[in-house]
Design a protein around this motif. Structure first.
Motif, short mmCIF file in Angstrom:
data_model
loop_
_atom_site.label_atom_id
_atom_site.label_comp_id
_atom_site.label_asym_id
_atom_site.label_seq_id
_atom_site.Cartn_x
_atom_site.Cartn_y
_atom_site.Cartn_z
N PHE A 1 -8.71 3.45 -13.51
CA PHE A 1 -7.80 3.28 -12.38
C PHE A 1 -6.71 2.26 -12.69
O PHE A 1 -5.54 2.48 -12.41
N PHE B 1 -3.33 3.15 -14.69
CA PHE B 1 -2.26 3.97 -14.12
C PHE B 1 -1.28 3.11 -13.34
O PHE B 1 -1.68 2.18 -12.65
N GLU B 2 0.01 3.45 -13.43
CA GLU B 2 1.06 2.76 -12.68
C GLU B 2 1.92 3.81 -11.98
O GLU B 2 2.17 4.89 -12.54
N VAL C 1 2.45 9.78 -11.78
CA VAL C 1 1.67 9.07 -10.77
C VAL C 1 2.58 8.78 -9.58
O VAL C 1 3.62 8.14 -9.74
N LYS D 1 -1.26 5.31 -5.76
CA LYS D 1 -2.42 4.63 -6.34
C LYS D 1 -3.06 3.81 -5.23
O LYS D 1 -2.39 2.97 -4.62
N ILE E 1 -6.03 8.11 -7.51
CA ILE E 1 -4.71 8.33 -8.10
C ILE E 1 -4.20 9.69 -7.65
O ILE E 1 -4.94 10.68 -7.71
#
Length: 156
Positions: free
Chosen positions: A12, A15-16, A113, A116, A127
């Motif tokens: 987790f 991710f951005e 993405v 989030k 996500i």
């Protein structure tokens, strides 16, 4: 002896928002289309009858939308981002068929993405990707928002 190998997938925290991931590519074959028809029982002529398809805008059989979706899942797995860190698919929203996929087309998944979210449980997070299936000519043939739950990175 116990081997604790680090998962290949992304956690987790990895991710951005705005981050893009592009998968490897795969060519769709007539065998894929026929096998999917046999597996599902969906023998709609637009997928299985060459003569009928000559009367359609496609000119030849096209892949089933859910077949392409399934292959997109396999391509995402091939990218490695889910390997050992994915907990589950939570939902698919706004799934659109934007163009046909035919025998000989090569597809890949480009995903970004878009959301989030932490959860109430400290070991996981959610996500959401804008996921696009892109053919060899750059055209987007399917698009959706996919929401998945990933493991959080273990405390050191």
């Amino acid at each position: 002896m116990t081997i604790n190998a680090e998962p290949r997938g992304r956690y987790f925290e990895d991710f951005e928002i705005g981050q893009e991931v592009v998968t490897p590519a795969r060519t769709i074959t007539s065998t894929d289309i026929v096998n999917f028809a046999c597996l599902t029982g969906d023998f709609n002529e637009v997928h299985t009858n060459f003569e009928y398809c000559k009367t359609t805008p496609f000119g030849e059989p096209i892949a089933h939308g859910p077949l392409v979706y399934g292959i997109m899942g396999g391509l995402q797995y091939a990218s490695g981002i889910n390997d050992g860190t994915l907990l589950g698919l939570l939902g698919i929203d706004e799934w659109r068929m934007l163009g046909p996929v035919k025998h000989g087309d090569t597809i890949r998944v480009a995903q970004r993405v878009v959301e989030k979210k932490e959860t109430s449980k400290p070991d996981r997070g959610v996500i959401t990707f804008l996921r696009q299936c892109v053919k060899q000519d750059g055209s987007v043939v399917q698009e959706m928002k996919a929401t998945l739950m990933y493991k959080r990175r273990p405390a050191a």
